[in-house]
Design an enzyme around this catalytic site. Structure first.
Site: not given
Ligand code: FCB
Length: 467
Positions: A89, A133, A178, A307, A309, A373
């Protein structure tokens, strides 16, 4: 692959529930890795400008060179190949392809992505293109940026320039990465480019980003001559009330509304959530919807990029116990769950990943998902040869992939997982200080060295595939 680093024993995750057909990838984005910001006709993006603002980026870093991927692309594709993934990607830099954000394609800029696509396909790696992006051409920001409706139409035009060039070979198209970050961090909080701090602008940006997604999706689909997958990538967490008080529950509702539902409701249900529209009205603002916009925004698409985290709790009171801030707005205070943190100070909440995916499956059914992600920054220490024994990152990946498998078991239709990131790179406002790569980059020499996590990832993929 460097054979001196071996994956930690005991980090074999339960992959039995991931099918051999599961898609495995690594992800990057243009500004974070390419460098070559003034080459072959590329013009500045909002990130080139933002990086020059004093204090905006840690260390005064910028993407001028980054990982020098623009010049090292063939070696980087070989590196991707060595990881055993089936998908890469990457994102396309708008100001490379259409300098200034208007007018015809810049063939020299497009040629880079054309070569990249060919190389990937020659290695048997599926290209997964993200069209945006975050590197908006600066001229479009000067004309008002995403709060300006015209930017949505400019985006659709640009998308078609890329689509016309690559759609004979590329099957997977993500419009935006995002949009929450673009709108909220870029136009309200001001910690991302373009660094504006205006709530109404952020709300307008949300709507125009979604409109741009819809317009581009409609045009690409109409032009497609074979089956392709169109989608959008959203960053999402979980928003739980910190306690069971009415104020905390309301704060969690607001956070979930602003973070997730104001994107997925219009995309999937064709309307903005009524409670959020009410909240905005109470603040004297509204999404700038025109006739027909929501039909465009809810154009069907094929895959939701997720995505993830971390997840958070929310409180409706500040540390002094107030329920409203100085401007009279209800308090929505994020509280990071207890437990271990990454170098970003982000909590590690793998179980909330499962919860999110199961909830998406429940509330927005019928939409296949791919994890576009997931990953973690840690303070890696590399030995003299660049080797990094990153057990922390390896564990993070193992736990989160296991969380995906658990979500699938509960019915969530997740079809792939892409690690963020292929290699250490320019981490936006954090500059080069935070390393998310599964491959270490020595920024002095540009030498890439797979970390332990990369070897573990490669072995895991091969085990799941049964190869
Ligand atoms: C996301 C982004 C990516 C990267 C990660 C850690 O928000 O899409 O580019 O910076 O965080």
């Amino acid at each position: 692959m460097n054979p001196t680093v071996t994956p930690a024993p005991g980090l074999l995750l339960p992959t039995a529930d991931l099918p051999p057909s599961f898609r495995w990838g690594v992800a990057t984005s243009s500004y974070q890795i390419e460098g070559a910001v003034a080459e072959d006709g590329r013009t500045p993006s909002i990130w080139d400008t933002f990086c020059r603002m004093p204090g905006a980026v840690v260390g005064g870093d910028n993407g001028d060179v980054a990982c020098d991927h623009y010049h090292r692309m063939p070696q980087d594709v070989a590196l991707i190949k060595s990881l055993g993934v089936d998908t890469y990607r990457f994102s396309v830099a708008w100001p490379r392809v259409q300098p200034g954000g208007r007018g015809p394609a810049n063939q020299a800029g497009l040629a880079f992505y054309d070569r990249l696509t060919d190389r990937l396909l020659a290695e048997g790696i599926d290209p997964w293109v993200t069209l945006y992006h975050w590197d908006l051409p600066q001229e479009l920001e000067d004309a008002g940026g995403w709060p300006n409706r015209d930017t949505a139409y400019r985006f659709a035009d640009y998308a078609m320039l890329v689509f016309d060039k690559l759609s004979d070979r590329v099957d997977n198209w993500t419009t935006l990465n995002e949009p929450w970050c673009s709108a909220w961090l870029g136009y309200y909080v001001g910690v991302h480019a373009p660094g504006r701090k205006n709530f109404d602008d952020a709300i307008a940006a949300v709507h125009h980003l979604l409109l741009g997604h819809g317009l581009a999706t409609q045009r690409m689909r109409a032009a497609a001559t074979r089956e392709m997958k169109f989608g959008i990538t959203l960053n999402m967490g979980t928003a739980d009330p910190a306690t069971d008080t009415a104020a905390d529950r309301d704060a969690a509702r607001r956070a979930d509304g602003m973070g997730l539902r104001i994107y997925l409701d219009p995309l999937r249900k064709g309307s903005y959530p009524a409670d959020m529209v009410e909240d905005l009205a109470a603040r004297g603002t509204a999404f700038p919807v025109q006739d027909g916009d929501l039909e465009v925004i809810s154009t069907p698409f094929d895959v939701l990029g997720v995505n993830f985290y971390f997840g958070q709790d929310f409180s409706g009171t500040d540390e002094q116990g107030n329920t409203h801030d100085a401007d009279g707005h209800p308090v929505v205070r994020a509280i990071l769950p207890a437990g271990p943190r990454t170098a970003m100070d982000w909590p590690i909440t793998a179980e909330r990943f499962t919860q999110l995916l199961v909830r998406l499956h429940r509330d927005y059914p019928g939409l296949p998902m791919v994890i576009t992600e997931n990953g973690a920054a840690f303070d890696d220490s590399a030995d003299a040869d660049g080797n990094v024994a990153d057990e922390d990152r390896t564990s993070y990946l193992a736990e989160h992939i296991a969380a995906v498998a658990a979500a699938r078991e509960q019915g969530a239709d997740v079809r792939g997982y892409f690690a963020w990131s292929l290699m250490d790179n320019f981490e936006w406002a954090e500059g080069y200080a935070k390393r998310f790569g599964i491959v270490h980059v020595d920024y002095e020499t540009q030498v890439r060295t797979p970390k332990q996590s990369a070897l573990w990832y490669r072995d895991t993929i091969s085990r799941v595939r049964g190869s």
